[in-house]
Design a protein around this motif. Sequence first.
Motif, PDB file in Angstrom:
ATOM      1  N   ILE A   1     -37.343  16.124 -44.950  1.00  0.00           N
ATOM      2  CA  ILE A   1     -37.592  15.570 -43.618  1.00  0.00           C
ATOM      3  C   ILE A   1     -36.309  15.522 -42.796  1.00  0.00           C
ATOM      4  CG2 ILE A   1     -38.379  13.514 -42.376  1.00  0.00           C
ATOM      5  CD1 ILE A   1     -40.605  15.056 -43.819  1.00  0.00           C
ATOM      6  N   HIS A   2     -35.213  15.159 -43.430  1.00  0.00           N
ATOM      7  CA  HIS A   2     -33.944  15.058 -42.698  1.00  0.00           C
ATOM      8  C   HIS A   2     -33.504  16.436 -42.189  1.00  0.00           C
ATOM      9  CE1 HIS A   2     -33.614  10.890 -43.765  1.00  0.00           C
ATOM     10  NE2 HIS A   2     -33.806  11.200 -45.032  1.00  0.00           N
ATOM     11  N   ARG A   3     -33.699  17.454 -43.017  1.00  0.00           N
ATOM     12  CA  ARG A   3     -33.323  18.810 -42.595  1.00  0.00           C
ATOM     13  C   ARG A   3     -34.233  19.294 -41.472  1.00  0.00           C
ATOM     14  NH1 ARG A   3     -31.254  23.782 -46.142  1.00  0.00           N
ATOM     15  NH2 ARG A   3     -31.158  25.271 -44.440  1.00  0.00           N
ATOM     16  N   LEU A   4     -35.540  19.009 -41.581  1.00  0.00           N
ATOM     17  CA  LEU A   4     -36.457  19.389 -40.508  1.00  0.00           C
ATOM     18  C   LEU A   4     -36.068  18.702 -39.200  1.00  0.00           C
ATOM     19  CD1 LEU A   4     -39.897  19.315 -42.356  1.00  0.00           C
ATOM     20  CD2 LEU A   4     -38.728  21.332 -41.443  1.00  0.00           C
ATOM     21  N   ALA A   5     -35.698  17.434 -39.278  1.00  0.00           N
ATOM     22  CA  ALA A   5     -35.285  16.708 -38.080  1.00  0.00           C
ATOM     23  C   ALA A   5     -34.014  17.315 -37.499  1.00  0.00           C
ATOM     24  CB  ALA A   5     -35.073  15.232 -38.409  1.00  0.00           C
ATOM     25  N   ALA A   6     -33.066  17.653 -38.349  1.00  0.00           N
ATOM     26  CA  ALA A   6     -31.817  18.254 -37.868  1.00  0.00           C
ATOM     27  C   ALA A   6     -32.093  19.595 -37.197  1.00  0.00           C
ATOM     28  CB  ALA A   6     -30.829  18.419 -39.021  1.00  0.00           C
ATOM     29  N   LEU A   7     -32.982  20.386 -37.779  1.00  0.00           N
ATOM     30  CA  LEU A   7     -33.335  21.677 -37.176  1.00  0.00           C
ATOM     31  C   LEU A   7     -34.006  21.481 -35.821  1.00  0.00           C
ATOM     32  CD1 LEU A   7     -34.681  23.553 -40.325  1.00  0.00           C
ATOM     33  CD2 LEU A   7     -32.561  24.069 -39.070  1.00  0.00           C
ATOM     34  N   ALA A   8     -34.902  20.510 -35.731  1.00  0.00           N
ATOM     35  CA  ALA A   8     -35.599  20.246 -34.473  1.00  0.00           C
ATOM     36  C   ALA A   8     -34.621  19.763 -33.407  1.00  0.00           C
ATOM     37  CB  ALA A   8     -36.705  19.221 -34.683  1.00  0.00           C
ATOM     38  N   GLU A   9     -33.680  18.928 -33.797  1.00  0.00           N
ATOM     39  CA  GLU A   9     -32.699  18.424 -32.841  1.00  0.00           C
ATOM     40  C   GLU A   9     -31.743  19.519 -32.370  1.00  0.00           C
ATOM     41  OE1 GLU A   9     -30.951  15.064 -34.798  1.00  0.00           O
ATOM     42  OE2 GLU A   9     -32.757  13.855 -34.546  1.00  0.00           O
ATOM     43  N   ALA A  10     -31.451  20.487 -33.222  1.00  0.00           N
ATOM     44  CA  ALA A  10     -30.530  21.562 -32.857  1.00  0.00           C
ATOM     45  C   ALA A  10     -31.193  22.635 -31.997  1.00  0.00           C
ATOM     46  CB  ALA A  10     -29.959  22.205 -34.127  1.00  0.00           C
ATOM     47  N   ALA A  11     -32.508  22.725 -32.058  1.00  0.00           N
ATOM     48  CA  ALA A  11     -33.231  23.767 -31.322  1.00  0.00           C
ATOM     49  C   ALA A  11     -33.265  23.448 -29.829  1.00  0.00           C
ATOM     50  CB  ALA A  11     -34.654  23.891 -31.874  1.00  0.00           C
ATOM     51  N   THR A  12     -33.605  24.457 -29.047  1.00  0.00           N
ATOM     52  CA  THR A  12     -33.767  24.284 -27.605  1.00  0.00           C
ATOM     53  C   THR A  12     -34.871  23.262 -27.352  1.00  0.00           C
ATOM     54  OG1 THR A  12     -33.113  26.580 -27.218  1.00  0.00           O
ATOM     55  CG2 THR A  12     -34.343  25.482 -25.448  1.00  0.00           C
ATOM     56  N   PRO A  13     -34.610  22.276 -26.487  1.00  0.00           N
ATOM     57  CA  PRO A  13     -35.638  21.264 -26.212  1.00  0.00           C
ATOM     58  C   PRO A  13     -36.897  21.904 -25.641  1.00  0.00           C
ATOM     59  CG  PRO A  13     -33.503  20.601 -25.325  1.00  0.00           C
ATOM     60  CD  PRO A  13     -33.362  22.027 -25.778  1.00  0.00           C
TER      61      PRO A  13
ATOM     62  N   THR B   1     -44.617  39.791 -26.787  1.00  0.00           N
ATOM     63  CA  THR B   1     -44.797  38.342 -26.875  1.00  0.00           C
ATOM     64  C   THR B   1     -43.435  37.699 -26.711  1.00  0.00           C
ATOM     65  OG1 THR B   1     -46.663  38.616 -28.362  1.00  0.00           O
ATOM     66  CG2 THR B   1     -45.601  36.456 -28.347  1.00  0.00           C
ATOM     67  N   MET B   2     -43.371  36.711 -25.852  1.00  0.00           N
ATOM     68  CA  MET B   2     -42.119  36.026 -25.573  1.00  0.00           C
ATOM     69  C   MET B   2     -42.315  34.543 -25.811  1.00  0.00           C
ATOM     70  SD  MET B   2     -38.980  36.357 -24.140  1.00  0.00           S
ATOM     71  CE  MET B   2     -39.073  37.828 -23.160  1.00  0.00           C
ATOM     72  N   ILE B   3     -41.417  33.952 -26.573  1.00  0.00           N
ATOM     73  CA  ILE B   3     -41.384  32.493 -26.728  1.00  0.00           C
ATOM     74  C   ILE B   3     -40.299  32.006 -25.791  1.00  0.00           C
ATOM     75  CG2 ILE B   3     -40.991  30.547 -28.266  1.00  0.00           C
ATOM     76  CD1 ILE B   3     -41.840  32.360 -30.584  1.00  0.00           C
ATOM     77  N   SER B   4     -40.672  31.093 -24.889  1.00  0.00           N
ATOM     78  CA  SER B   4     -39.743  30.637 -23.868  1.00  0.00           C
ATOM     79  C   SER B   4     -39.737  29.128 -23.790  1.00  0.00           C
ATOM     80  CB  SER B   4     -40.150  31.186 -22.501  1.00  0.00           C
ATOM     81  OG  SER B   4     -40.210  32.590 -22.521  1.00  0.00           O
ATOM     82  N   ALA B   5     -38.654  28.611 -23.225  1.00  0.00           N
ATOM     83  CA  ALA B   5     -38.537  27.197 -22.877  1.00  0.00           C
ATOM     84  C   ALA B   5     -38.163  27.143 -21.408  1.00  0.00           C
ATOM     85  CB  ALA B   5     -37.485  26.521 -23.740  1.00  0.00           C
ATOM     86  N   LYS B   6     -37.988  25.972 -20.870  1.00  0.00           N
ATOM     87  CA  LYS B   6     -37.726  25.814 -19.444  1.00  0.00           C
ATOM     88  C   LYS B   6     -36.579  26.700 -18.971  1.00  0.00           C
ATOM     89  CE  LYS B   6     -36.616  22.349 -15.987  1.00  0.00           C
ATOM     90  NZ  LYS B   6     -36.222  20.998 -15.732  1.00  0.00           N
ATOM     91  N   ASP B   7     -35.446  26.634 -19.647  1.00  0.00           N
ATOM     92  CA  ASP B   7     -34.265  27.362 -19.195  1.00  0.00           C
ATOM     93  C   ASP B   7     -33.804  28.433 -20.175  1.00  0.00           C
ATOM     94  OD1 ASP B   7     -34.041  25.791 -16.852  1.00  0.00           O
ATOM     95  OD2 ASP B   7     -33.097  24.189 -18.007  1.00  0.00           O
TER      96      ASP B   7
END
Length: 161
Positions: free
Chosen positions: A20-32, A43-49
């Motif tokens: 769980i801690h590693r999953l949380a760290a990965l989620a926090e490091a990823a683009t919001p 196919t394109m995966i995009s975020a706001k910026d």
Amino acid sequence: MRDCSCGSGLSRRDMTDLDIHRLAALAEAATPGPWWISTSDDTMISAKDAEIAQTQGEYSQCWKGMEADAAYIAAADPTTIMALIRRLQAAEAERDSRTPSVVVLALHDEIDQTRATLSAAEAELAATRAAIAEWRKEHWAAAADTTLMETLDRIAQGILA
């Protein structure tokens, strides 16, 4: 199975223990987020910026600096997500099964305390009633004797007068 050219550094085995801690760290490091998928010829995966990843046929590409996003995507595979969902469901079921009993125990404790307080109040009331009865016995008898004597004195004074 396609492999993103930037590489996540994770294998499927890395996520089997649901760290769980590693999953949380990965989620926090990823683009919001939120993230979305757009499709046309590719196919394109995009975020706001940011554009996070692109696939076209057998070709896939991660943009430089998006390694954290690729690691997060790799970690969020269906097996891992389903394991998280099962854990959440089990935790919610356990919480729901405990909640009523905790509330009931708290209510029983409160009822017991209220009964003890009521019992003490009833004992104090009985003692007060007994004290009043004793006081009446002592003082009303004396008051009645005094009143009787005064009345007899007045009668006697009226007769003698």
